[in-house]
Design an enzyme around this catalytic site. Structure first.
Site, short mmCIF file in Angstrom:
data_model
loop_
_atom_site.label_atom_id
_atom_site.label_comp_id
_atom_site.label_asym_id
_atom_site.label_seq_id
_atom_site.Cartn_x
_atom_site.Cartn_y
_atom_site.Cartn_z
CB SER A 77 51.95 28.12 -40.45
OG SER A 77 51.62 27.06 -39.59
CB VAL A 272 49.34 30.35 -34.69
CG1 VAL A 272 48.31 29.50 -35.38
CG2 VAL A 272 50.61 29.57 -34.39
O1 DON Z 1 52.39 23.42 -35.57
C1 DON Z 1 51.98 24.38 -34.96
O2 DON Z 1 51.01 24.27 -34.25
C2 DON Z 1 52.66 25.74 -35.04
N1 DON Z 1 54.04 25.63 -34.81
C3 DON Z 1 52.41 26.41 -36.36
C4 DON Z 1 50.94 26.52 -36.68
C5 DON Z 1 50.55 27.69 -37.53
O3 DON Z 1 51.19 28.72 -37.54
C6 DON Z 1 49.29 27.54 -38.27
N2 DON Z 1 48.99 28.69 -39.10
N3 DON Z 1 48.11 29.48 -39.12
#
Ligand code: DON
Length: 332
Positions: A77, A272
């Site tokens: 993210s 994440v």
């Molecule tokens: O959309 C998702 O689930 C991941 N590709 C990115 C989510 C993410 O990094 C949320 N941040 N903390």
């Protein structure tokens, strides 16, 4: 610095002090073992939970680091503010804001919701908003849009970046929730008919590999009005940077955004994959990598380190010891 010497070859007393602080904070939190590595994207579960890196880059090109600062991990993210910047540059503010709002949702990053008044996603930092932004910057064929994103991020990092195709495949195979969000937005006319292409752009952006050092330099590029402080290249159109820093400040940490702004006081974004980066406007970028996450999906050691650095270096935006607040001395 004497002419001809590379950055970091000579440290002033002040710079040596920053170096000591970074290493002290690294030591202080090396034994923290709470949290768990994200596994909802199976490939992320392969991360080494012991990895821990810190990097700080200043707008005059000094770089300070400790630990696993050169270990690669996926940006996840943390790609969202940069993709928002690209949408603003390519489509302009008016058109971009027809597709995504700038209000904090106070909800989790993957919440399935749209603003009931406008049907837009609340902001570009949650998945819904980021998919709407990805839809704006995607190209047909999709690989061209992904390459344009990787090229821009490479300029911001000052080295050539690349996609981790195993993570991309893992995200694509398991991203049913993001697919549901995308089709909801298609229903309301927020994104166009190329739903799979928009999702591919988003998944690929999240799957780009970076190091902690890359993120600190990308953050310093934002702090430096869009100019990479190491290469001198003007990467971003600075007229939009104030907008992305604002949404990072108000929405970057999702349902912890208020607590973060209160305690740390920096525009920031987490991912994440275990990364988190923050921007001290006109001064520096800071980044931490540690893959074990808390319940809200933020790096446990990342949050602790940012709190500690903000306190020790006086980085909070409204802190009167913040170097940027020194102009008060001339006013008083
Ligand atoms: O959309 C998702 O689930 C991941 N590709 C990115 C989510 C993410 O990094 C949320 N941040 N903390």
């Amino acid at each position: 610095m004497p002419a001809g010497l590379p950055p970091n070859a000579v440290r002033t007393a002040y710079e040596r002090e920053i170096e000591e602080i970074i290493h002290g904070v690294y030591q202080k939190y090396s034994d923290v073992n709470e949290g768990s590595v994200a596994t909802y994207i199976p490939e992320l579960g392969k991360a080494n939970p012991r990895h821990f890196g810190i990097c700080l880059a200043t707008v005059d090109g000094q770089v300070f680091h400790a630990g696993d600062w050169d270990e690669e991990f996926t940006i996840q993210s943390m790609c969202k503010p940069f993709a928002f910047q690209m949408a603003l540059e390519q489509c302009g503010a008016e058109e971009t804001l027809k597709h995504v709002g700038v209000e904090p949702s106070g909800d989790a990053f993957n919440s399935i919701e749209l603003d009931p008044k406008t049907t837009r996603p609340f902001n570009p930092m949650i998945n819904a908003g980021a998919i709407a932004v990805a839809s704006l910057i995607k190209q047909l064929p999709v690989e061209a849009g992904v390459q344009a994103f990787v090229d821009k991020m490479s300029q911001a990092a000052g080295r050539r970046l690349r996609i981790d195709y195993d993570v991309l495949q893992s995200e694509t195979l398991t991203g049913h929730r993001n697919r549901a969000i995308a089709y909801l937005m298609r229903n309301f006319g927020i994104i166009d008919d190329h739903v799979n292409e928009s999702l591919h752009q988003y998944f690929a952006q999240c799957s780009m590999l970076v190091t902690c050092r890359d993120m600190a330099i990308m953050a310093a590029t934002l702090a430096n009005m869009g100019k990479n402080p190491l290469t001198g290249e003007q990467v971003f159109d600075f007229q939009y940077i104030k907008y992305i820093l604002t949404v990072m400040f108000t929405c970057g940490l999702y349902d912890y955004a208020g607590g973060w702004a209160y305690e740390v006081g920096l525009p920031a974004k987490s991912g994440v994959g275990g990364g988190i980066f923050g921007v001290v406007n006109r001064q520096l970028g800071v980044s931490v990598y540690s893959p074990k996450l808390d319940a809200q999906g933020n790096s446990v050691r990342g949050i602790l380190v940012c709190k500690e650095l903000a306190s020790q270096l006086g980085l909070h935006a409204f802190e009167f010891t913040n170097v940027g607040s020194n102009f008060l001395q001339w006013l008083l």
